[in-house]
Enzyme design. Structure first.
Site, PDB file in Angstrom:
ATOM      1  N   HIS A  23       0.873  -1.171   0.000  1.00 58.63           N
ATOM      2  CA  HIS A  23       0.000   0.000   0.000  1.00 58.63           C
ATOM      3  C   HIS A  23       0.906   1.216   0.000  1.00 58.63           C
ATOM      4  O   HIS A  23       1.694   1.402   0.916  1.00 58.63           O
ATOM      5  CB  HIS A  23      -0.903   0.007   1.238  1.00 58.63           C
ATOM      6  CG  HIS A  23      -1.862   1.153   1.256  1.00 58.63           C
ATOM      7  ND1 HIS A  23      -3.172   1.051   0.852  1.00 58.63           N
ATOM      8  CD2 HIS A  23      -1.685   2.458   1.607  1.00 58.63           C
ATOM      9  CE1 HIS A  23      -3.757   2.230   0.963  1.00 58.63           C
ATOM     10  NE2 HIS A  23      -2.882   3.101   1.420  1.00 58.63           N
ATOM     11  N   CYS A  24       0.830   2.009  -1.045  1.00 59.33           N
ATOM     12  CA  CYS A  24       1.760   3.127  -1.192  1.00 59.33           C
ATOM     13  C   CYS A  24       1.115   4.428  -0.696  1.00 59.33           C
ATOM     14  O   CYS A  24       0.148   4.894  -1.292  1.00 59.33           O
ATOM     15  CB  CYS A  24       2.147   3.269  -2.664  1.00 59.33           C
ATOM     16  SG  CYS A  24       3.415   4.517  -2.945  1.00 59.33           S
ATOM     17  N   PRO A  25       1.626   5.029   0.384  1.00 56.93           N
ATOM     18  CA  PRO A  25       1.032   6.277   0.867  1.00 56.93           C
ATOM     19  C   PRO A  25       1.279   7.446  -0.077  1.00 56.93           C
ATOM     20  O   PRO A  25       0.458   8.358  -0.156  1.00 56.93           O
ATOM     21  CB  PRO A  25       1.710   6.501   2.220  1.00 56.93           C
ATOM     22  CG  PRO A  25       2.942   5.688   2.199  1.00 56.93           C
ATOM     23  CD  PRO A  25       2.725   4.577   1.246  1.00 56.93           C
TER      24      PRO A  25
END
Lengths: 359, 138
Positions: free
Chosen positions: A187-189
């Site tokens: 999950h890429c912020p």
């Protein structure tokens, strides 16, 4: 008195059993809802389900802001000088790269990463039945796993308690988005979304084009400063005020973005996901050839092609599909039959249909 | 009384559906198990079932095939920054339409007369193929 009350209700219900239900079903039928409106995960939808975002956009505005501000400063301050001193291609290349970066970023953020829809109750019940009949245990068993063979390699499939199904291989449940995502990478912020099967190629093209873009800007800036320094020295010109903070950001971001691109290039070439690499699922025991990864095609070229140029899978959550209107009717239909049956026989059971309908 | 009636309906609903799970022995490609479920023994014969599932598997393999045309599509998409997906139907979507037609045909010709309904796996997130036993036949 009680009899009078029952008789009044009885007369109304008996007189119009069908019509008393009809207005209610008519009120519920006109507006069919789309599936995105009842989606159970933590996602936000825009444009009537066309655009999907994670609930927390993370630092996506910051990412966009940094890219846009750096590029605008580049076009405003460095390009005029370089166009006159070097070539007009510089802003053209810069513009193309900038567009590519922004489009890839938006596609990574706004695309469904490969979310698996949750199992419907009947499917979940069927799986439960299979577990209990095969396990033959009276108590609730520990975390449920199923072992299968993939290309002669044993792989454990875990049961997802939220989505009520056995996760397919390479699928992982993202706690931030509360969804199971196929071929879950991370999950890429920065992007504000999960990176999975459907948007991995967008993510990869984003980081690679961003590497080129920042390297290009940095190269142009260094050229600009060098040429300016010569002019200052030779012609005793005044030095322009420093916009070094943004160049320093550029310099540091190059190394992190280049590093990330290199890491993901390695992942693509060996057909791994960040999730698998971090967990060491297929850590090589005997050497590079027999890495234990059952998904690799054992050829760097084919691995790259499969991951980046393979067929684009469809979105499985069908955001814009209409919900079937059978949320209410099965219960209402049962109650209708029940009420008509009971109304014929018993007057004091008339209370039941109305209570059944409201439930 | 209402409670027990609902329980009976739920039980009937569960036993009225037969689910064919995915077969992962060849990796993450979409394939379904061809093992004949015992609940369908008195409705259809084994060959018919296996042929249906095998055709479905072949169609999905065609959708996910890595070949010249899919690479071309991928490269073209990459060059246009994937904006081409906004206007063009992908190869996968074309095959999904073929699959929907095939399932419709199978339902009309083979399964509906025998009191079964085959649902398209795409409606279940490509997880299961489900056979629903309709009420009109025992």
């Amino acid at each position: 008195m009680k009899n009078c009350e029952y008789q009044q209700i009885d007369a109304r219900a008996l007189g119009t059993p069908a019509s008393s239900f009809q207005p209610c079903t008519e009120m519920k039928v006109p507006r069919l809802r789309r599936k995105w409106e009842v989606f159970p995960g933590k996602n936000r939808f825009y444009c009537d389900g066309r655009i999907i975002l994670a609930r927390q956009s993370g630092i996506l505005p910051l990412t966009l802001g940094l890219i846009v501000v750096t590029s605008v400063l580049f076009f405003a301050f460095d390009c005029p000088f370089l166009v006159t001193h070097l070539t007009v291609c510089i802003p053209v290349i810069g513009g193309v790269l900038f567009l590519f970066v922004v489009i890839s970023l938006l596609q990574t953020s706004l695309t469904d990463p490969g979310i698996l829809p949750r199992a419907l109750p009947d499917e979940a019940a069927d799986i439960e039945k299979q577990i209990y009949t095969s396990g033959s245990s009276m108590y609730r068993p520990p975390p449920r796993t199923k072992e299968i063979l993939i290309n002669q390699q044993v792989v454990k499939l875990k049961y997802c308690f939220t989505c009520k199904m056995f996760r397919p291989p390479r699928t992982s449940h993202c706690s931030l988005c509360d969804n199971c995502v196929e071929r879950f990478d991370h999950h890429c912020p920065w992007v504000g979304n999960c990176v999975g099967k459907r948007n991995y190629r967008f993510f990869y093209s984003f980081i690679v084009s961003l590497s080129f873009h920042t390297s290009f800007i940095f190269g142009c800036v260094v050229t600009h400063l060098t040429l300016r320094t010569y002019e200052v020295i030779l012609l005793h010109q005044k030095e322009s005020p420093a916009r070094y903070p943004f160049h320093i950001i550029c310099f540091f971001s190059i190394w992190s973005v280049l590093g990330l691109s290199g890491f993901h290039t390695y992942l693509v070439a060996s057909n791994l996901t960040t999730n698998e690499d971090i967990k060491g699922s297929w850590s090589s025991k005997r050497g590079a050839e027999d890495s234990g990864n059952p998904y690799t095609y054992n050829s760097i070229f084919i691995n790259c092609c499969a991951t980046l140029c393979g067929p684009m899978p469809p979105s499985l959550i069908d955001r814009r599909g209409f919900l079937p209107p059978d949320d209410i009717p099965p219960v209402a239909a049962a109650d209708l039959e029940l009420s008509s049956f009971l109304a014929k026989n018993d007057t004091n059971m008339v209370g039941m249909p109305s209570s059944g309908h409201t439930s | 009384m209402n409670h027990s009636l609902q329980d009976i309906r739920q039980q009937a609903a569960i036993s009225a559906k037969v689910f064919i799970q995915r077969d992962y022995t060849n990796g993450t490609v979409c394939q379904f198990q061809t093992k004949f479920p015992s609940e369908l023994e008195n409705r259809i014969d084994k060959q018919q079932f296996e042929e249906t599932v095998r055709t479905l598997n072949n169609l999905y393999a065609e959708a996910e095939k890595l070949g010249g045309s899919s690479y071309l599509e991928g490269c073209l998409a990459c060059l246009t920054a994937y904006t081409i997906f906004l206007c063009m139907e992908t190869h996968y979507e074309k095959v999904l339409k073929k699959i929907a037609k095939f399932i419709q045909e199978q339902n009309d010709k083979i399964y509906a007369p025998r009191g079964l309904l085959l649902t398209d796996p795409i409606e279940r997130g490509l997880r299961v193929v489900s056979f629903t036993k309709t009420l009109n036949s025992h």
